[in-house]
Design a protein around this motif. Sequence first.
Motif, PDB file in Angstrom:
ATOM      1  N   ILE A 246       0.830  -1.209   0.000  1.00 35.45           N
ATOM      2  CA  ILE A 246       0.000   0.000   0.000  1.00 35.45           C
ATOM      3  C   ILE A 246       0.868   1.265   0.000  1.00 35.45           C
ATOM      4  O   ILE A 246       0.378   2.366   0.272  1.00 35.45           O
ATOM      5  CB  ILE A 246      -1.007   0.018   1.177  1.00 35.45           C
ATOM      6  N   GLY A 247       2.158   1.089  -0.311  1.00 32.99           N
ATOM      7  CA  GLY A 247       3.036   2.247  -0.471  1.00 32.99           C
ATOM      8  C   GLY A 247       3.456   2.902   0.829  1.00 32.99           C
ATOM      9  O   GLY A 247       3.759   4.092   0.849  1.00 32.99           O
ATOM     10  N   VAL A 248       3.474   2.128   1.915  1.00 33.13           N
ATOM     11  CA  VAL A 248       3.875   2.679   3.207  1.00 33.13           C
ATOM     12  C   VAL A 248       5.199   2.019   3.623  1.00 33.13           C
ATOM     13  O   VAL A 248       5.366   0.799   3.507  1.00 33.13           O
ATOM     14  CB  VAL A 248       2.790   2.434   4.281  1.00 33.13           C
ATOM     15  N   GLU A 249       6.126   2.830   4.089  1.00 35.02           N
ATOM     16  CA  GLU A 249       7.427   2.334   4.538  1.00 35.02           C
ATOM     17  C   GLU A 249       7.261   1.444   5.765  1.00 35.02           C
ATOM     18  O   GLU A 249       6.348   1.654   6.563  1.00 35.02           O
ATOM     19  CB  GLU A 249       8.259   3.570   4.892  1.00 35.02           C
ATOM     20  N   THR A 250       8.160   0.475   5.917  1.00 35.41           N
ATOM     21  CA  THR A 250       8.124  -0.373   7.111  1.00 35.41           C
ATOM     22  C   THR A 250       8.901   0.317   8.229  1.00 35.41           C
ATOM     23  O   THR A 250      10.098   0.107   8.394  1.00 35.41           O
ATOM     24  CB  THR A 250       8.710  -1.764   6.799  1.00 35.41           C
ATOM     25  N   SER A 251       8.202   1.164   8.971  1.00 32.91           N
ATOM     26  CA  SER A 251       8.829   1.846  10.103  1.00 32.91           C
ATOM     27  C   SER A 251       7.748   2.221  11.107  1.00 32.91           C
ATOM     28  O   SER A 251       6.564   2.363  10.747  1.00 32.91           O
ATOM     29  CB  SER A 251       9.564   3.116   9.641  1.00 32.91           C
ATOM     30  N   ALA A 252       8.162   2.374  12.361  1.00 30.08           N
ATOM     31  CA  ALA A 252       7.216   2.774  13.408  1.00 30.08           C
ATOM     32  C   ALA A 252       6.644   4.154  13.103  1.00 30.08           C
ATOM     33  O   ALA A 252       5.482   4.440  13.400  1.00 30.08           O
ATOM     34  CB  ALA A 252       7.931   2.769  14.766  1.00 30.08           C
ATOM     35  N   GLN A 253       7.463   5.002  12.484  1.00 28.16           N
ATOM     36  CA  GLN A 253       7.036   6.351  12.105  1.00 28.16           C
ATOM     37  C   GLN A 253       5.915   6.276  11.050  1.00 28.16           C
ATOM     38  O   GLN A 253       4.864   6.911  11.192  1.00 28.16           O
ATOM     39  CB  GLN A 253       8.247   7.116  11.531  1.00 28.16           C
ATOM     40  N   ALA A 254       6.149   5.491   9.999  1.00 28.45           N
ATOM     41  CA  ALA A 254       5.183   5.432   8.896  1.00 28.45           C
ATOM     42  C   ALA A 254       3.868   4.789   9.340  1.00 28.45           C
ATOM     43  O   ALA A 254       2.788   5.194   8.883  1.00 28.45           O
ATOM     44  CB  ALA A 254       5.786   4.660   7.722  1.00 28.45           C
ATOM     45  N   VAL A 255       3.924   3.801  10.230  1.00 34.21           N
ATOM     46  CA  VAL A 255       2.684   3.175  10.697  1.00 34.21           C
ATOM     47  C   VAL A 255       1.885   4.162  11.545  1.00 34.21           C
ATOM     48  O   VAL A 255       0.661   4.262  11.423  1.00 34.21           O
ATOM     49  CB  VAL A 255       2.964   1.865  11.470  1.00 34.21           C
ATOM     50  N   ALA A 256       2.584   4.955  12.371  1.00 35.86           N
ATOM     51  CA  ALA A 256       1.890   5.983  13.159  1.00 35.86           C
ATOM     52  C   ALA A 256       1.221   6.999  12.235  1.00 35.86           C
ATOM     53  O   ALA A 256       0.097   7.432  12.479  1.00 35.86           O
ATOM     54  CB  ALA A 256       2.871   6.677  14.097  1.00 35.86           C
TER      55      ALA A 256
END
Length: 315
Positions: A246-256
């Motif tokens: 879905i075009g989202v980076e795998t990071s705690a920042q990007a999930v937030a």
Amino acid sequence: MRIVALAGGIGGARFLRGLKLAAPDAEITVIGNTGDDIILFGLQVCPDLDTVMYTLGGGIHEEQGWGRAGETFAVKEELAAYGVEPQWFGLGDRDFATHIVRTQMLNAGYPLSAVTEALCHRWRPGVRLIPMTDDRVETHVVIEDDRGRRAVHFQEWWVRLRAGVPAQDIVLVGADDAKPAPGVLDAIAEADVVLLPPSNPVVSVGTILRIPGIREALTGKTVVGVSPIIGGAPVRGMADACLTAIGVETSAQAVAELYGSPLLDGWLVAEEDAGVSVEGVVTRARPLLMTDERAAADIARAALDLADEIRGVTA
Ligand code: GDP
Ligand code: CA
């Protein structure tokens, strides 16, 4: 205290086991993901509901994280001997019984929420477990291989292909017309705090949030999430493949950021992700590895403390 949690499978279930220890007197309602549900051999299989039910009820295969402890596979072997497909989904004999009972009740006309409640009479998970919806909603994954561009059921991509073929899109079939199951919106309305466990942000929590009415019901609630991503990697499993799709980076920042404010009020990240910062979200760094029940309880306690802090209550 009334707590609502939106849960997927393994990450959700392990967090909930900690939450029960951290808040023994709380009334906990779990809204379970059913986007992974699949009909196999004519039986309705609900992997995430069962993982929560077995984990909290003491029947889970602990190392594997899904399925029953002490499992045997006679039925699976017999089906394979007939050449019946699919053979890539692991259903054990004990697990089969759950799916038989569930399907029998569904065929008799009971909604999935009532069936889940009935199954929980045996397992006594110590929480109220409600499926996100009684309607049929299925996660499908768009892939392209030698057979061309096509959509497959999430389980075929996840289990058979082990998320090895890149997903071009993840689609929730039936979501737009689905209604939250009875009890879901009331539980949210009455909740003092809503928790997003470290479940898959796309195909577990993201799926639940797609059911019309649920995201809206969370407005104005204190919502605290626990990052399923530590130091840029999913702790176990292949959640990175879902985020990439879905075009989202795998990071705690990007999930937030994916959950985002105003939905998300508080966000627990691992200590190596202490730099995460999202406007409108209070972030705290804590050890987030659920190595055992105590570690999971500490994480749940930290999530509840953060919720108290956000609500301006001294615990
Ligand atoms: P599934 O439905 O069985 O895939 O399970 P969930 O959706 O509940 O959660 C799976 C996610 O939990 C994984 O993708 C991981 O990112 C996350 N996870 C698993 N174990 C841990 C852990 O010990 N700590 C944290 N923070 N996340 C975890
Ligand atoms: Ca799942």
